[in-house]
Design an enzyme around this catalytic site. Structure first.
Site, PDB file in Angstrom:
ATOM      1  N   ARG A 234      13.438  20.925  59.844  1.00 25.83           N
ATOM      2  CA  ARG A 234      13.922  20.626  58.601  1.00 25.83           C
ATOM      3  C   ARG A 234      14.925  21.976  57.954  1.00 25.83           C
ATOM      4  O   ARG A 234      14.540  23.243  58.204  1.00 25.83           O
ATOM      5  CB  ARG A 234      13.037  20.495  57.281  1.00 25.83           C
TER       6      ARG A 234
ATOM      7  N   HIS B  72      21.860  17.323  64.021  1.00 26.75           N
ATOM      8  CA  HIS B  72      20.809  16.542  64.037  1.00 26.75           C
ATOM      9  C   HIS B  72      20.461  15.406  65.014  1.00 26.75           C
ATOM     10  O   HIS B  72      20.255  14.097  64.718  1.00 26.75           O
ATOM     11  CB  HIS B  72      20.956  15.859  62.645  1.00 26.75           C
TER      12      HIS B  72
END
Length: 309
Positions: A224, A272
């Site tokens: 994250r 990502h």
């Protein structure tokens, strides 16, 4: 007939409709799968937190919300959500994460960037240490962290795992709590971040944490974005305390074009891509949870609202 609402963006419906129908048929579930229902008719919601469904109050018959994402931080704070919430633990996602983490760990361990980007015509012989001489620390020993740890120990790396509460994972050194975190950082030649995004984990990698790591360590973050204090990381890279950071997740995504990470010579940005839910395997996980709900059995991968994951 079991009414299942698919609440996600339209491109996700195009990707998931066929795999979900196949998984329901394989599980012998009689399902009416749609993108629209009267809320009071819905039995289950297959859910992406960026969908238009944000108020769960009208879904009075709903037995569970089945998240399509591994991360649930975007939904756990929704006070209208009183139904059970299951996060996605997808074997395909896990495999993808293990492959990405292992690849970048080996890349830094072997010093591959030196040869890939350093074609200068100069013959420089460097010999990397063996895996057993390079200590790896993984912060976050859930399903993903444990799978990555087992893959890396299989290659010979000594792996330390840290979690907030005690864990026991065979073959790795497990630490927990504040003192355990300090110890885990001090032995992190390569640090891999797989913690959830919660108030307790934000900026866990700050200036103080970075100073505890061995000089010249590497950071890999597929977890994250908010786990890292960006300014502190850049300072540590500039000083040489951290040799390189490979980052797949960020506070703002897509990463703004003017963010200093893009131009920093010691930062690798990936968009990502470390782990993506695979529709075929994720659909089977969803079908199994609906099957369990219909049989009155506990749902798999339920979220602890107090912890946020």
């Amino acid at each position: 007939m079991i009414n299942v609402l698919f609440a996600a963006r339209s491109e996700r419906w195009d990707t998931y409709e066929a795999p979900l129908r196949a998984a329901f048929a394989k599980a012998r579930l009689d399902v009416d799968l749609r993108t629209e229902f009267a809320p009071e008719e819905v039995d289950y919601i297959v859910y992406a937190p960026n969908s238009e469904v944000q108020d769960f109050t009208p879904y009075t018959r709903c037995k569970a919300v089945l998240n399509l994402w591994a991360g649930v931080e975007a939904i756990t704070g929704n006070e209208t959500l009183t139904q059970p919430l299951a996060r996605m633990v997808d074997p395909g996602l896990t495999n993808g994460m293990v492959e990405w983490v292992t690849g970048h760990t080996l890349r830094h361990h072997l010093g591959m960037d030196r040869h890939i980007t350093g074609q200068t015509g100069e013959w420089v012989v460097t010999t990397p240490p063996l895996a057993r001489e390079r200590r790896v620390t993984i912060l976050g020993i859930g399903a993903l962290g444990a799978s990555c740890a087992h893959a890396l120990t299989g290659l010979g790396f000594p792996v330390t795992g840290w979690s907030r509460s005690p864990k026991d994972v065979s073959g790795i050194t497990c630490l927990h709590g504040d003192d355990g975190l300090k110890q885990a950082l001090e032995t992190a030649d390569i640090l891999i971040l797989l913690l959830p995004d919660t108030p307790a984990t934000q900026n866990v990698i700050n200036a103080e944490a970075l100073s505890r790591m061995p000089k010249g360590a590497f950071i890999i973050n597929p977890g994250r974005g908010p786990l890292i204090d960006d300014d502190a990381l850049i300072a540590a890279l500039d000083s040489g305390q951290i040799a390189h950071a490979t980052l797949d997740v960020f506070r703002v995504e897509p990463l703004p074009a003017d963010h200093p990470f893009w131009a920093h010579p010691k930062v690798t940005v990936t968009p990502h891509i470390a782990a993506e839910t695979r529709p075929e395997t994720a659909s089977e996980v969803i079908a199994e949870n609906i099957q369990r709900g219909e049989a009155g059995q506990p749902f798999l991968n339920l979220v602890d609202r107090a912890r946020g994951y």
